[in-house]
Design a protein around this motif. Structure first.
Motif, PDB file in Angstrom:
ATOM      1  N   ILE A 168      -9.951  24.513   7.873  1.00 34.65           N
ATOM      2  CA  ILE A 168     -11.086  24.738   6.971  1.00 34.65           C
ATOM      3  C   ILE A 168     -12.241  25.474   8.092  1.00 34.65           C
ATOM      4  N   ASP A 170     -11.617  27.406  10.653  1.00 31.19           N
ATOM      5  CA  ASP A 170     -11.337  28.781  10.531  1.00 31.19           C
ATOM      6  C   ASP A 170     -11.578  29.552   9.300  1.00 31.19           C
ATOM      7  N   LEU A 171     -11.632  28.877   8.299  1.00 33.30           N
ATOM      8  CA  LEU A 171     -11.985  29.545   6.909  1.00 33.30           C
ATOM      9  C   LEU A 171     -13.504  29.677   6.999  1.00 33.30           C
ATOM     10  N   VAL A 174     -14.375  32.596   9.187  1.00 32.85           N
ATOM     11  CA  VAL A 174     -14.045  33.935   9.015  1.00 32.85           C
ATOM     12  C   VAL A 174     -15.485  34.523   8.165  1.00 32.85           C
ATOM     13  N   ILE A 182     -15.830  26.777  -0.427  1.00 33.51           N
ATOM     14  CA  ILE A 182     -14.848  26.191   0.305  1.00 33.51           C
ATOM     15  C   ILE A 182     -14.587  24.683  -0.175  1.00 33.51           C
ATOM     16  N   LYS A 200      -2.245  24.917   4.801  1.00 35.73           N
ATOM     17  CA  LYS A 200      -2.724  26.424   5.201  1.00 35.73           C
ATOM     18  C   LYS A 200      -2.477  27.568   4.471  1.00 35.73           C
ATOM     19  N   ILE A 203      -4.145  27.411   1.202  1.00 33.20           N
ATOM     20  CA  ILE A 203      -5.677  27.625   1.209  1.00 33.20           C
ATOM     21  C   ILE A 203      -6.031  29.214   1.555  1.00 33.20           C
ATOM     22  N   ASP A 204      -5.261  29.706   2.508  1.00 31.57           N
ATOM     23  CA  ASP A 204      -5.495  30.979   2.786  1.00 31.57           C
ATOM     24  C   ASP A 204      -4.987  31.995   1.731  1.00 31.57           C
ATOM     25  N   ALA A 207      -8.138  31.365  -0.774  1.00 32.35           N
ATOM     26  CA  ALA A 207      -9.352  31.878  -0.211  1.00 32.35           C
ATOM     27  C   ALA A 207      -9.418  33.410  -0.404  1.00 32.35           C
ATOM     28  N   ASN A 208      -8.228  34.086   0.146  1.00 29.75           N
ATOM     29  CA  ASN A 208      -8.308  35.412   0.057  1.00 29.75           C
ATOM     30  C   ASN A 208      -8.554  36.105  -1.269  1.00 29.75           C
ATOM     31  N   SER A 211     -12.106  35.630  -2.118  1.00 26.94           N
ATOM     32  CA  SER A 211     -12.948  36.637  -1.208  1.00 26.94           C
ATOM     33  C   SER A 211     -12.796  38.024  -2.016  1.00 26.94           C
TER      34      SER A 211
END
Length: 307
Positions: A168, A170-171, A174, A182, A200, A203-204, A207-208, A211
Protein backbone atom coordinates in the motif's frame (compact mmCIF):
# COMPACT_ATOMS: atom_id res chain seq x y z
CA UNK A 1 11.66 9.18 -23.78
CA UNK A 2 14.48 11.73 -23.79
CA UNK A 3 12.03 14.47 -22.81
CA UNK A 4 10.74 12.44 -19.90
CA UNK A 5 14.25 11.75 -18.61
CA UNK A 6 15.06 15.45 -18.70
CA UNK A 7 12.05 16.37 -16.56
CA UNK A 8 12.51 17.25 -12.90
CA UNK A 9 11.87 14.63 -10.23
CA UNK A 10 8.23 14.13 -9.41
CA UNK A 11 7.07 15.79 -6.20
CA UNK A 12 3.47 14.99 -5.39
CA UNK A 13 0.94 17.49 -4.11
CA UNK A 14 1.81 17.63 -0.43
CA UNK A 15 -0.13 18.41 2.74
CA UNK A 16 3.07 18.75 4.80
CA UNK A 17 3.92 22.19 6.15
CA UNK A 18 7.47 22.26 4.80
CA UNK A 19 8.24 25.61 6.41
CA UNK A 20 7.33 24.26 9.85
CA UNK A 21 9.27 21.05 9.21
CA UNK A 22 12.34 23.00 8.10
CA UNK A 23 12.25 25.11 11.28
CA UNK A 24 12.00 21.98 13.43
CA UNK A 25 14.96 20.41 11.66
CA UNK A 26 17.10 23.54 11.88
CA UNK A 27 16.80 23.45 15.66
CA UNK A 28 18.47 20.03 15.50
CA UNK A 29 21.17 21.15 13.01
CA UNK A 30 19.62 19.43 9.98
CA UNK A 31 19.75 21.87 7.06
CA UNK A 32 17.02 22.45 4.51
CA UNK A 33 19.28 21.25 1.70
CA UNK A 34 19.06 17.75 3.16
CA UNK A 35 15.39 17.63 2.14
CA UNK A 36 15.93 16.63 -1.45
CA UNK A 37 13.08 15.97 -3.85
CA UNK A 38 13.46 12.22 -3.27
CA UNK A 39 13.32 12.66 0.51
CA UNK A 40 10.31 14.96 0.23
CA UNK A 41 8.50 12.46 -1.95
CA UNK A 42 9.18 9.69 0.57
CA UNK A 43 8.05 11.82 3.52
CA UNK A 44 4.92 12.87 1.69
CA UNK A 45 4.06 9.22 0.98
CA UNK A 46 4.47 8.31 4.64
CA UNK A 47 2.39 11.30 5.68
CA UNK A 48 -0.45 10.24 3.39
CA UNK A 49 -0.14 6.60 4.47
CA UNK A 50 0.22 7.03 8.24
CA UNK A 51 -1.13 10.54 8.78
CA UNK A 52 2.12 11.73 10.37
CA UNK A 53 2.48 15.19 11.87
CA UNK A 54 5.36 17.54 11.10
CA UNK A 55 6.85 16.91 14.56
CA UNK A 56 6.76 13.14 14.04
CA UNK A 57 8.36 13.51 10.62
CA UNK A 58 11.08 15.76 12.07
CA UNK A 59 11.95 13.13 14.69
CA UNK A 60 12.32 10.41 12.06
CA UNK A 61 14.46 12.67 9.84
CA UNK A 62 16.75 13.55 12.75
CA UNK A 63 17.31 9.88 13.54
CA UNK A 64 18.19 9.16 9.89
CA UNK A 65 20.42 12.22 9.39
CA UNK A 66 24.19 12.32 9.65
CA UNK A 67 24.76 15.40 11.76
CA UNK A 68 28.37 15.70 10.62
CA UNK A 69 27.49 15.97 6.92
CA UNK A 70 23.85 17.04 7.17
CA UNK A 71 22.77 14.36 4.68
CA UNK A 72 19.79 12.06 5.14
CA UNK A 73 20.12 8.34 4.55
CA UNK A 74 16.97 7.50 2.58
CA UNK A 75 17.12 3.76 3.28
CA UNK A 76 17.62 4.40 6.98
CA UNK A 77 14.75 6.89 7.01
CA UNK A 78 12.45 4.39 5.28
CA UNK A 79 13.36 1.66 7.75
CA UNK A 80 12.97 3.91 10.80
CA UNK A 81 9.46 5.05 9.85
CA UNK A 82 8.30 1.52 8.96
CA UNK A 83 9.64 0.01 12.17
CA UNK A 84 8.21 2.80 14.30
CA UNK A 85 4.69 2.34 12.95
CA UNK A 86 4.35 -1.35 12.09
CA UNK A 87 3.34 -2.41 15.60
CA UNK A 88 0.44 0.01 15.97
CA UNK A 89 -2.44 -2.15 17.18
CA UNK A 90 -5.37 0.17 16.60
CA UNK A 91 -6.34 3.03 14.28
CA UNK A 92 -6.07 6.53 15.66
CA UNK A 93 -9.83 7.07 15.37
CA UNK A 94 -11.11 4.50 17.86
CA UNK A 95 -14.72 5.18 17.04
CA UNK A 96 -14.20 4.47 13.36
CA UNK A 97 -15.17 1.06 12.02
CA UNK A 98 -14.91 -0.24 8.51
CA UNK A 99 -16.11 -3.81 8.14
CA UNK A 100 -19.19 -3.14 10.27
CA UNK A 101 -20.30 -0.55 7.74
CA UNK A 102 -21.08 -3.31 5.26
CA UNK A 103 -21.62 -6.70 6.98
CA UNK A 104 -19.65 -9.51 5.40
CA UNK A 105 -22.70 -11.48 4.35
CA UNK A 106 -24.20 -8.38 2.72
CA UNK A 107 -21.06 -6.67 1.42
CA UNK A 108 -21.18 -8.10 -2.11
CA UNK A 109 -24.87 -7.33 -2.84
CA UNK A 110 -24.75 -3.86 -1.28
CA UNK A 111 -21.61 -2.69 -3.07
CA UNK A 112 -22.60 -4.26 -6.37
CA UNK A 113 -25.94 -2.41 -6.35
CA UNK A 114 -24.41 1.07 -5.89
CA UNK A 115 -24.72 3.28 -8.96
CA UNK A 116 -23.10 6.71 -9.04
CA UNK A 117 -23.84 9.01 -11.96
CA UNK A 118 -20.58 10.60 -13.08
CA UNK A 119 -22.36 13.78 -14.11
CA UNK A 120 -23.71 14.43 -10.61
CA UNK A 121 -21.89 16.46 -7.99
CA UNK A 122 -20.40 14.45 -5.15
CA UNK A 123 -22.64 16.01 -2.52
CA UNK A 124 -25.73 15.33 -4.61
CA UNK A 125 -24.68 11.79 -5.51
CA UNK A 126 -24.16 10.89 -1.86
CA UNK A 127 -27.81 11.55 -1.07
CA UNK A 128 -28.83 8.76 -3.49
CA UNK A 129 -26.53 6.15 -1.94
CA UNK A 130 -27.50 3.67 0.78
CA UNK A 131 -26.57 4.82 4.27
CA UNK A 132 -23.96 2.08 4.67
CA UNK A 133 -22.21 3.14 1.47
CA UNK A 134 -22.30 6.79 2.50
CA UNK A 135 -20.63 5.82 5.76
CA UNK A 136 -18.01 3.84 3.87
CA UNK A 137 -17.27 6.83 1.62
CA UNK A 138 -16.96 9.11 4.66
CA UNK A 139 -14.45 6.78 6.31
CA UNK A 140 -12.51 6.40 3.06
CA UNK A 141 -12.14 10.17 2.85
CA UNK A 142 -11.28 10.73 6.52
CA UNK A 143 -8.94 7.82 7.32
CA UNK A 144 -5.41 7.17 6.15
CA UNK A 145 -4.82 3.92 4.23
CA UNK A 146 -2.89 2.50 7.19
CA UNK A 147 -5.67 3.26 9.69
CA UNK A 148 -8.31 2.03 7.26
CA UNK A 149 -6.53 -1.28 6.62
CA UNK A 150 -5.64 -1.74 10.31
CA UNK A 151 -9.28 -1.21 11.30
CA UNK A 152 -10.45 -4.00 8.99
CA UNK A 153 -7.73 -6.38 10.15
CA UNK A 154 -8.36 -5.61 13.83
CA UNK A 155 -12.08 -6.37 13.54
CA UNK A 156 -11.15 -9.73 12.03
CA UNK A 157 -8.62 -10.47 14.77
CA UNK A 158 -5.86 -10.17 12.21
CA UNK A 159 -2.91 -7.87 11.69
CA UNK A 160 -1.31 -5.85 8.92
CA UNK A 161 1.82 -7.63 7.74
CA UNK A 162 5.01 -5.86 6.71
CA UNK A 163 4.43 -7.00 3.15
CA UNK A 164 0.95 -5.46 3.08
CA UNK A 165 2.30 -2.19 4.43
CA UNK A 166 4.90 -2.01 1.68
CA UNK A 167 2.33 -2.84 -1.01
CA UNK A 168 0.00 0.00 0.00
CA UNK A 169 2.87 2.37 0.73
CA UNK A 170 4.28 1.78 -2.75
CA UNK A 171 0.82 2.48 -4.16
CA UNK A 172 0.65 5.73 -2.20
CA UNK A 173 4.12 6.68 -3.40
CA UNK A 174 3.17 6.19 -7.06
CA UNK A 175 0.63 8.96 -6.53
CA UNK A 176 -1.71 8.17 -9.43
CA UNK A 177 -4.78 7.55 -7.24
CA UNK A 178 -5.62 9.41 -3.99
CA UNK A 179 -5.90 7.87 -0.53
CA UNK A 180 -9.70 7.67 -0.58
CA UNK A 181 -9.59 5.56 -3.74
CA UNK A 182 -6.88 3.36 -2.22
CA UNK A 183 -9.14 2.83 0.81
CA UNK A 184 -12.03 1.67 -1.38
CA UNK A 185 -9.59 -0.67 -3.12
CA UNK A 186 -8.51 -2.07 0.25
CA UNK A 187 -12.16 -2.54 1.22
CA UNK A 188 -12.89 -4.32 -2.05
CA UNK A 189 -10.02 -6.78 -1.66
CA UNK A 190 -10.42 -7.51 2.07
CA UNK A 191 -14.18 -7.18 2.62
CA UNK A 192 -16.01 -7.58 -0.67
CA UNK A 193 -13.73 -10.33 -2.02
CA UNK A 194 -13.19 -11.64 1.53
CA UNK A 195 -9.43 -12.16 1.09
CA UNK A 196 -7.46 -12.60 4.34
CA UNK A 197 -4.50 -10.62 3.00
CA UNK A 198 -3.71 -8.10 0.28
CA UNK A 199 -2.24 -9.58 -2.88
CA UNK A 200 0.20 -7.34 -4.73
CA UNK A 201 -0.68 -8.60 -8.20
CA UNK A 202 -4.41 -8.04 -7.64
CA UNK A 203 -3.87 -4.61 -6.07
CA UNK A 204 -1.55 -3.47 -8.86
CA UNK A 205 -3.92 -4.75 -11.57
CA UNK A 206 -6.95 -2.92 -10.21
CA UNK A 207 -5.04 0.23 -9.25
CA UNK A 208 -3.48 0.42 -12.71
CA UNK A 209 -6.91 -0.01 -14.31
CA UNK A 210 -8.45 2.70 -12.13
CA UNK A 211 -5.55 5.04 -12.75
CA UNK A 212 -5.97 4.70 -16.52
CA UNK A 213 -9.70 5.33 -16.17
CA UNK A 214 -9.06 8.50 -14.18
CA UNK A 215 -10.82 7.38 -10.99
CA UNK A 216 -10.04 10.02 -8.36
CA UNK A 217 -12.92 9.84 -5.84
CA UNK A 218 -14.32 7.23 -3.48
CA UNK A 219 -17.69 7.47 -5.24
CA UNK A 220 -16.26 6.67 -8.66
CA UNK A 221 -14.19 3.86 -7.10
CA UNK A 222 -17.36 2.25 -5.71
CA UNK A 223 -18.97 2.51 -9.13
CA UNK A 224 -15.86 0.83 -10.59
CA UNK A 225 -16.24 -1.96 -8.01
CA UNK A 226 -19.88 -2.40 -9.01
CA UNK A 227 -18.97 -2.52 -12.71
CA UNK A 228 -16.10 -4.94 -12.09
CA UNK A 229 -18.38 -7.24 -10.11
CA UNK A 230 -21.03 -7.04 -12.82
CA UNK A 231 -18.53 -7.97 -15.54
CA UNK A 232 -17.16 -10.81 -13.41
CA UNK A 233 -20.62 -12.28 -12.89
CA UNK A 234 -21.44 -11.97 -16.60
CA UNK A 235 -18.18 -13.71 -17.53
CA UNK A 236 -18.81 -16.49 -15.02
CA UNK A 237 -22.36 -16.97 -16.30
CA UNK A 238 -21.11 -17.19 -19.89
CA UNK A 239 -18.53 -19.83 -18.92
CA UNK A 240 -21.18 -21.90 -17.14
CA UNK A 241 -23.53 -21.70 -20.12
CA UNK A 242 -20.73 -22.71 -22.52
CA UNK A 243 -19.83 -25.64 -20.30
CA UNK A 244 -23.45 -26.75 -20.16
CA UNK A 245 -23.81 -26.41 -23.93
CA UNK A 246 -20.74 -28.57 -24.49
CA UNK A 247 -22.04 -31.15 -22.03
CA UNK A 248 -25.44 -31.26 -23.79
CA UNK A 249 -23.78 -31.60 -27.17
CA UNK A 250 -21.75 -34.56 -25.92
CA UNK A 251 -24.79 -36.35 -24.52
CA UNK A 252 -26.72 -35.80 -27.72
CA UNK A 253 -23.97 -37.42 -29.79
CA UNK A 254 -23.03 -40.29 -27.50
CA UNK A 255 -26.34 -40.80 -25.72
CA UNK A 256 -26.11 -41.91 -22.11
CA UNK A 257 -23.08 -44.11 -22.71
CA UNK A 258 -20.46 -43.90 -19.98
CA UNK A 259 -17.58 -41.56 -20.59
CA UNK A 260 -14.33 -43.13 -21.75
CA UNK A 261 -12.47 -44.11 -24.85
CA UNK A 262 -14.62 -45.02 -27.84
CA UNK A 263 -13.20 -47.97 -29.80
CA UNK A 264 -13.19 -47.50 -33.54
CA UNK A 265 -15.00 -50.18 -35.58
CA UNK A 266 -13.76 -51.20 -39.05
CA UNK A 267 -15.99 -50.54 -42.01
CA UNK A 268 -16.46 -54.21 -42.86
CA UNK A 269 -17.89 -54.92 -39.42
CA UNK A 270 -20.54 -52.23 -39.87
CA UNK A 271 -21.86 -53.77 -43.12
CA UNK A 272 -24.61 -56.46 -42.95
CA UNK A 273 -23.65 -60.03 -43.78
CA UNK A 274 -24.79 -60.38 -47.37
CA UNK A 275 -24.39 -63.92 -48.84
CA UNK A 276 -25.62 -64.69 -52.30
CA UNK A 277 -26.45 -68.24 -53.47
CA UNK A 278 -25.48 -69.09 -57.05
CA UNK A 279 -27.19 -72.26 -58.54
CA UNK A 280 -25.04 -75.10 -60.03
CA UNK A 281 -25.13 -75.77 -63.69
CA UNK A 282 -26.19 -79.25 -65.02
CA UNK A 283 -22.67 -80.58 -65.41
CA UNK A 284 -21.59 -79.69 -61.86
CA UNK A 285 -24.89 -80.89 -60.49
CA UNK A 286 -24.44 -84.35 -62.11
CA UNK A 287 -20.86 -84.52 -60.83
CA UNK A 288 -22.06 -83.78 -57.29
CA UNK A 289 -24.71 -86.55 -57.54
CA UNK A 290 -22.09 -89.07 -58.68
CA UNK A 291 -19.86 -88.20 -55.74
CA UNK A 292 -22.72 -88.62 -53.29
CA UNK A 293 -23.61 -91.99 -54.85
CA UNK A 294 -20.04 -93.19 -54.47
CA UNK A 295 -19.97 -92.12 -50.85
CA UNK A 296 -23.16 -94.07 -50.13
CA UNK A 297 -21.81 -97.19 -51.89
CA UNK A 298 -18.57 -96.94 -49.98
CA UNK A 299 -20.41 -96.54 -46.72
CA UNK A 300 -22.56 -99.64 -47.29
CA UNK A 301 -19.52 -101.74 -48.14
CA UNK A 302 -17.78 -100.80 -44.91
CA UNK A 303 -20.93 -101.68 -42.99
CA UNK A 304 -21.13 -105.18 -44.55
CA UNK A 305 -17.48 -105.88 -43.75
CA UNK A 306 -18.03 -104.84 -40.19
CA UNK A 307 -20.89 -107.27 -39.73
Amino acid sequence: IRDVKQQESLVMNSTIDWELLTDLLKSQFVHEQALTDEVKQMLNSFQLYYGLTEREIAQYVIYAADLSTGEIDEKELYSIIINANQHLAAPKQEEATVTSVVPKEESMPVVSEVVVEEQQETTVANTHLPQAIQRLITLAKEMTPFDFMTSIKQQRNGYVSNGEQRIILDLVQVGTIPSEVINILIHYVLVVKNNPTINKNLIDTIANDWSQKGIQTAESAIEAVRQRDKEFKASRKEKIENRQAQSYSGKKYYGNAPKGRVASVPDWAMKPNETKESPLDDENLQLLKDQLSQLKTSGNSEQVKGE
